[in-house]
Structures are given as structure tokens and as C-alpha cells.
Design a protein around this motif. Structure first.
Motif, mmCIF file in Angstrom:
data_model
loop_
_atom_site.group_PDB
_atom_site.id
_atom_site.type_symbol
_atom_site.label_atom_id
_atom_site.label_comp_id
_atom_site.label_asym_id
_atom_site.label_seq_id
_atom_site.Cartn_x
_atom_site.Cartn_y
_atom_site.Cartn_z
ATOM 1 N N TYR A 54 0.839 -1.206 0.000
ATOM 2 C CA TYR A 54 0.000 0.000 0.000
ATOM 3 C C TYR A 54 0.869 1.249 0.000
ATOM 4 N N ARG A 55 2.028 1.133 0.655
ATOM 5 C CA ARG A 55 2.974 2.248 0.662
ATOM 6 C C ARG A 55 3.500 2.511 -0.755
ATOM 7 N N ALA A 56 3.783 1.436 -1.492
ATOM 8 C CA ALA A 56 4.297 1.601 -2.856
ATOM 9 C C ALA A 56 3.246 2.264 -3.753
ATOM 10 N N GLU A 58 5.008 11.005 5.032
ATOM 11 C CA GLU A 58 4.065 11.359 3.954
ATOM 12 C C GLU A 58 3.513 10.088 3.299
ATOM 13 N N VAL A 59 4.378 9.124 3.080
ATOM 14 C CA VAL A 59 3.923 7.875 2.456
ATOM 15 C C VAL A 59 3.062 7.070 3.440
ATOM 16 N N SER A 89 -2.406 4.821 4.065
ATOM 17 C CA SER A 89 -3.668 4.627 4.775
ATOM 18 C C SER A 89 -4.833 5.152 3.929
ATOM 19 N N ASN A 90 -4.583 6.237 3.198
ATOM 20 C CA ASN A 90 -5.626 6.788 2.317
ATOM 21 C C ASN A 90 -5.914 5.860 1.137
ATOM 22 N N VAL A 91 -4.867 5.451 0.427
ATOM 23 C CA VAL A 91 -5.102 4.641 -0.788
ATOM 24 C C VAL A 91 -5.684 3.260 -0.435
ATOM 25 N N MET A 120 2.499 -13.369 7.320
ATOM 26 C CA MET A 120 2.057 -12.170 6.613
ATOM 27 C C MET A 120 1.548 -11.163 7.625
ATOM 28 N N ASP A 121 2.013 -9.926 7.544
ATOM 29 C CA ASP A 121 1.483 -8.927 8.473
ATOM 30 C C ASP A 121 0.735 -7.835 7.738
ATOM 31 N N GLY A 122 -0.271 -7.269 8.432
ATOM 32 C CA GLY A 122 -1.082 -6.224 7.818
ATOM 33 C C GLY A 122 -2.210 -5.798 8.731
#
Ligand code: DC
Length: 229
Positions: free
Chosen positions: A37-39, A92-93, A98-100, A125-127
């Protein structure tokens, strides 16, 4: 049939540090889904698209080229061939991710990739939604928490170490906002499912949490291991 351990929880609870250690002990792959999600958020920022702009995001998802590699239990993430493993760690990322992550156009694509990886290998797996949505049949589900103060302190220390200019209060505020965002979205919100074991890491050392998870895995996932160091 591959094996899986799901570790969910809010930002800064220690998921990635702990998941990395658990996976190393078991010889499993560690998959940090937050990095994906960060990417996406990084790509939006680089393209001048507001991370809250659903239409804008939907427009870049088709051509989005994200790849993940695992070498010696170390995950690297690539955006259009470039290693962005470090570039995705800014404040910022974090906020952008979190938005995307609220948009179905983004989530469905990321979840597809996560399930594909889990189908082909044993994974930790973490998330936020691994036990509830991505891998509902995971062999073990952990919900890792810690107080907001402690989580903000950990993240603050981490950012300072990386030489980033931040204040504790800004990090705490961002964390509260992210908790709210991640827990309140309509699709696959952060939630503790009934079959997850909750571990509060506020007063625990990292290795104590790792030992607990290995113990739960051996005893509650009903699997016997001959050689766990
Ligand atoms: O774990 P992290 O801080 O790197 O995650 C960044 C953001 O990505 C987080 O605020 C919410 C989102 N995320 C998600 O929605 N689902 C996941 N499985 C992992 C992360």
C-alpha cells in the motif's frame, strides 16, 4: 498445502519486526503487506495524484508495476523496477498508504497478489486484514496491539534513527489518525476476528512476543516441528 500465520494490528504495534523474526525461525517467507500500500501511495505522490483521489488512483492501478523479492528473509519492494524499500518509509507515504488502502480498486489488486504469494509458499504475513480477509483460513491468527503512546514512541525512535525531522506529537497525531482511518474504512477494516489471539506488546520485549507466537503456533495450530531454533 502451504502454511500461513497472519499477524494483524495497528501501526507501530511491532508487527514487522516480530513477523520477520517468526518467519526466520520457521524458515517461512515474511510478507509485509503494508509495503504494498505504501508503494501505491508513493506512485500516486510521484505522479502528482492526491492519495485521497479515488478516481485518480483507479486510473493508475491497471498499469501499476509492483514486484516483491525475498532474499534471506529480507523483503524488497520494487516500483517499476526501482527498489523503493527505503523510499516508502516516510511520514508522507505512511499517511498516503492509509488513504489509498481505503479504495477497493487498490485493495483488490493488492489482495490478489498477497494470496498468490501465500498459495505458493509458507508465509508469515502482516497487515490489517490478513486474518479477516486475505487469509481467512490461516493456520494461526495473531492480533498484535500496544498503547498509542508506546506505538508512537517506537515509530518516533525509528524515524529519528533514520535521520528524519519529526516531533513526537506529530508522530502520535499521525498514528491516531491512521488508526481511525484503518479501522473505519468500509472494505476490510482493521479488526480483531474472533479466532485471532490478541497479544498486547506494550510491556513485552520483542523476543517474548516471538516466543509466544511460536508457542501458539506449535500448540494451537496443531503442527509439530522438529527443528525450530
Ligand atoms: O503496516 P504499515 O504501517 O506499513 O501500513 C501502511 C498502511 O497500509 C496502513 O496505515 C494501512 C494500510 N494497510 C492496509 O490497509 N492493509 C494491510 N494489510 C496492510 C496495510
Amino acid at each position: 498445502m502451504s502454511r500461513s500465520i497472519a499477524i494483524d494490528g495497528p501501526a507501530g504495534a511491532g508487527k514487522s519486526t516480530i513477523a520477520k523474526k517468526v518467519s526466520a525461525k520457521l524458515g517461512y517467507i515474511y510478507l509485509d503487506t503494508g509495503a504494498m500500500y505504501r508503494a501505491v501511495a508513493l506512485k500516486a505522490i510521484q505522479s502528482g495524484i492526491d492519495t485521497k483521489n479515488q478516481q485518480g488512483l483507479a486510473g493508475i492501478m491497471d498499469k501499476l508495476d509492483i514486484a516483491i523479492s525475498h532474499d534471506n528473509n529480507l523483503q524488497k519492494i520494487f516500483l517499476e523496477g526501482a527498489d523503493v524499500s527505503e523510499a516508502i518509509r516516510t511520514a508522507e507515504v505512511s499517511a498516503g498508504a492509509s488513504n489509498v488502502a481505503a479504495f477497493p480498486e487498490v485493495r483488490l489488486k493488492m489482495v490478489e497478489l498477497q494470496r498468490k504469494i501465500a498459495a505458493g509458499a509458507d508465509v508469515v504475513m502482516d497487515g490489517r486484514d490478513i486474518g479477516s480477509y486475505v487469509l481467512p483460513d490461516a493456520d494461526l491468527k495473531i492480533f498484535l496491539t500496544a498503547s498509542v503512546e508506546e506505538r508512537a514512541r517506537r515509530r518516533f525512535d525509528e524515524l529519528l534513527q533514520k535521520g528524519q525531522q519529526v516531533t513526537f506529537e506529530a508522530v502520535r497525531q499521525e498514528m491516531v489518525q491512521r488508526d481511525k482511518n484503518d479501522s473505519s474504512r468500509a472494505l476490510a477494516p482493521l479488526v480483531k476476528v474472533p479466532d485471532a489471539i490478541e497479544i498486547d506488546s506494550t510491556a513485552l520485549e520483542i523476543d517474548e512476543v516471538v516466543e509466544k507466537i511460536i508457542y501458539f503456533y506449535q500448540n494451537y495450530a496443531n503442527i509439530k516441528f522438529e527443528d525450530i531454533s
